[in-house]
Motif scaffolding. Structure first.
Motif, PDB file in Angstrom:
ATOM      1  N   UNK A   8     186.122 -36.773  37.174  1.00 15.62           N
ATOM      2  CA  UNK A   8     186.110 -37.816  38.203  1.00 15.62           C
ATOM      3  C   UNK A   8     186.581 -39.165  37.679  1.00 15.62           C
ATOM      4  N   UNK A   9     186.760 -39.287  36.359  1.00 14.49           N
ATOM      5  CA  UNK A   9     187.172 -40.579  35.799  1.00 14.49           C
ATOM      6  C   UNK A   9     188.417 -40.513  34.922  1.00 14.49           C
ATOM      7  N   UNK A  10     188.737 -39.374  34.353  1.00 15.06           N
ATOM      8  CA  UNK A  10     189.787 -39.326  33.351  1.00 15.06           C
ATOM      9  C   UNK A  10     191.166 -39.673  33.900  1.00 15.06           C
ATOM     10  N   UNK A  11     191.384 -39.510  35.215  1.00 15.63           N
ATOM     11  CA  UNK A  11     192.673 -39.880  35.815  1.00 15.63           C
ATOM     12  C   UNK A  11     192.958 -41.368  35.680  1.00 15.63           C
ATOM     13  N   UNK A  12     191.912 -42.169  35.506  1.00 14.38           N
ATOM     14  CA  UNK A  12     192.080 -43.625  35.437  1.00 14.38           C
ATOM     15  C   UNK A  12     192.804 -44.058  34.176  1.00 14.38           C
ATOM     16  N   UNK A  13     192.704 -43.299  33.120  1.00 17.79           N
ATOM     17  CA  UNK A  13     193.247 -43.716  31.827  1.00 17.79           C
ATOM     18  C   UNK A  13     194.735 -43.999  31.940  1.00 17.79           C
ATOM     19  N   UNK A  14     195.460 -43.178  32.671  1.00 16.76           N
ATOM     20  CA  UNK A  14     196.903 -43.384  32.840  1.00 16.76           C
ATOM     21  C   UNK A  14     197.291 -43.711  34.281  1.00 16.76           C
ATOM     22  N   UNK A  15     196.295 -43.912  35.157  1.00 16.12           N
ATOM     23  CA  UNK A  15     196.608 -44.026  36.575  1.00 16.12           C
ATOM     24  C   UNK A  15     196.361 -45.375  37.214  1.00 16.12           C
ATOM     25  N   UNK A  16     196.076 -46.410  36.419  1.00 11.89           N
ATOM     26  CA  UNK A  16     195.675 -47.667  37.025  1.00 11.89           C
ATOM     27  C   UNK A  16     196.821 -48.432  37.683  1.00 11.89           C
ATOM     28  N   UNK A  17     198.030 -48.273  37.197  1.00 13.03           N
ATOM     29  CA  UNK A  17     199.165 -48.948  37.847  1.00 13.03           C
ATOM     30  C   UNK A  17     199.332 -48.435  39.267  1.00 13.03           C
ATOM     31  N   UNK A  18     199.321 -47.133  39.429  1.00 13.01           N
ATOM     32  CA  UNK A  18     199.433 -46.538  40.757  1.00 13.01           C
ATOM     33  C   UNK A  18     198.250 -46.922  41.630  1.00 13.01           C
ATOM     34  N   UNK A  19     197.041 -46.881  41.061  1.00 10.24           N
ATOM     35  CA  UNK A  19     195.842 -47.236  41.825  1.00 10.24           C
ATOM     36  C   UNK A  19     195.962 -48.648  42.378  1.00 10.24           C
ATOM     37  N   UNK A  20     196.323 -49.605  41.539  1.00 15.38           N
ATOM     38  CA  UNK A  20     196.424 -50.996  41.979  1.00 15.38           C
ATOM     39  C   UNK A  20     197.499 -51.189  43.039  1.00 15.38           C
ATOM     40  N   UNK A  21     198.580 -50.453  42.926  1.00 13.45           N
ATOM     41  CA  UNK A  21     199.634 -50.537  43.937  1.00 13.45           C
ATOM     42  C   UNK A  21     199.135 -50.057  45.294  1.00 13.45           C
ATOM     43  N   UNK A  22     198.438 -48.936  45.311  1.00 12.56           N
ATOM     44  CA  UNK A  22     197.921 -48.391  46.570  1.00 12.56           C
ATOM     45  C   UNK A  22     196.861 -49.317  47.162  1.00 12.56           C
ATOM     46  N   UNK A  23     195.968 -49.830  46.308  1.00 14.49           N
ATOM     47  CA  UNK A  23     194.936 -50.743  46.800  1.00 14.49           C
ATOM     48  C   UNK A  23     195.561 -51.979  47.431  1.00 14.49           C
TER      49      UNK A  23
END
Length: 270
Positions: A8-23
């Protein structure tokens, strides 16, 4: 704090750029912008904070032990907001010592009971339960603004009155937000003066929803009105697959990111 699992958390390690874009697409700001908005900080203030604070994430072995990738995921969230951050090589007290030796003043750590940020320069602490409630209320406020709605002029539904939900009730009251509430256990709502739903079928009467439950897949598409706006930190996600797909563009849900961002913002306050 709900005990997270590695997946539930490991995707964040390499996924924060995409997350911030979607947010940012959904609410108009990324995590750094959300922290600034929540605490009324200017970009200049936030830049100064980036330059004069260094963050340590300390793995804690207390209780059931370390959740795989948790510390690295927290570090990825904080780094995505522009801060210098390191995961300490040692755990517990030795890890805190590592941070001091490196000149860190902002510490993140969690055990089975509490997830905390502590600023040793200012003695300011931020608890994840409060920060998560505050963050998702701010997210729903921004999401509604994005759709031309003012949270102060609309009826909100809060689902869930557990640890985070109780924090949310107090924040909504302080802000003067008009809300009704639902919990599957009516006894948890005793003493609240707000209207209480008697069954989940009544959820369909609401368009603006804060969901602080942590049971996966219980919120069926049939329980939801058209064109809802929805914010939830619940782990796992309440919506079933049909509802999640239908409201993908009108819902904000994450497992750790928003709560952590608000913890950082609060820990920066004097």
């Amino acid at each position: 704090m709900t005990r997270l699992k590695t997946e539930l958390v490991e995707y964040m390690i390499d996924g924060m750029t995409s997350y911030n874009q979607v947010l940012k697409q959904k609410i108009g700001v990324d995590l750094a912008g959300l922290a600034m908005r929540t605490f009324h900080m200017s970009e200049a203030d936030f830049d100064r904070a980036r330059n004069c604070n260094r963050v340590a994430v300390v793995p804690i072995t207390q209780g059931e032990g370390i959740i795989g990738s948790f510390s690295e995921s927290v570090a990825a969230i904080v780094e995505s907001m522009g801060f210098r951050v390191d995961v300490m090589p040692h755990t517990d007290v030795d890890g805190i010592y590592d941070g001091y030796q490196r000149g860190c003043n902002l510490f993140f750590f969690a055990d089975d009971i509490r997830y905390l940020a502590l600023n040793t320069k200012t003695n300011k602490a931020s608890d994840n339960n409060y920060a998560t409630a505050l963050g998702f209320i701010e997210v729903l406020t921004a999401l509604m603004e994005r759709h031309g709605k003012d949270i102060a002029k609309e009826k909100i539904l809060q689902i869930g009155h557990g640890i985070v939900g109780r924090e949310a009730v107090q924040i909504l009251k302080q802000r003067g937000v008009d809300f009704d509430i639902y919990d599957k256990d009516p006894q948890t709502l005793a003493g609240l003066s707000h209207k209480k739903l008697t069954g989940k079928e009544e959820i369909k009467d609401y368009r603006y929803i804060l969901d602080f439950t942590n049971e996966g897949g219980w919120l069926k598409d049939a329980y939801l009105a058209d064109a809802i706006l929805y914010a939830s930190p619940g782990v796992p996600y309440s919506m079933d697959e049909v509802a999640e797909s239908r409201f993908e563009d009108r819902a904000v849900h994450d497992n750790l990111e928003i709560g952590t961002a608000i913890m950082l913002g609060e820990a920066l306050q004097i």
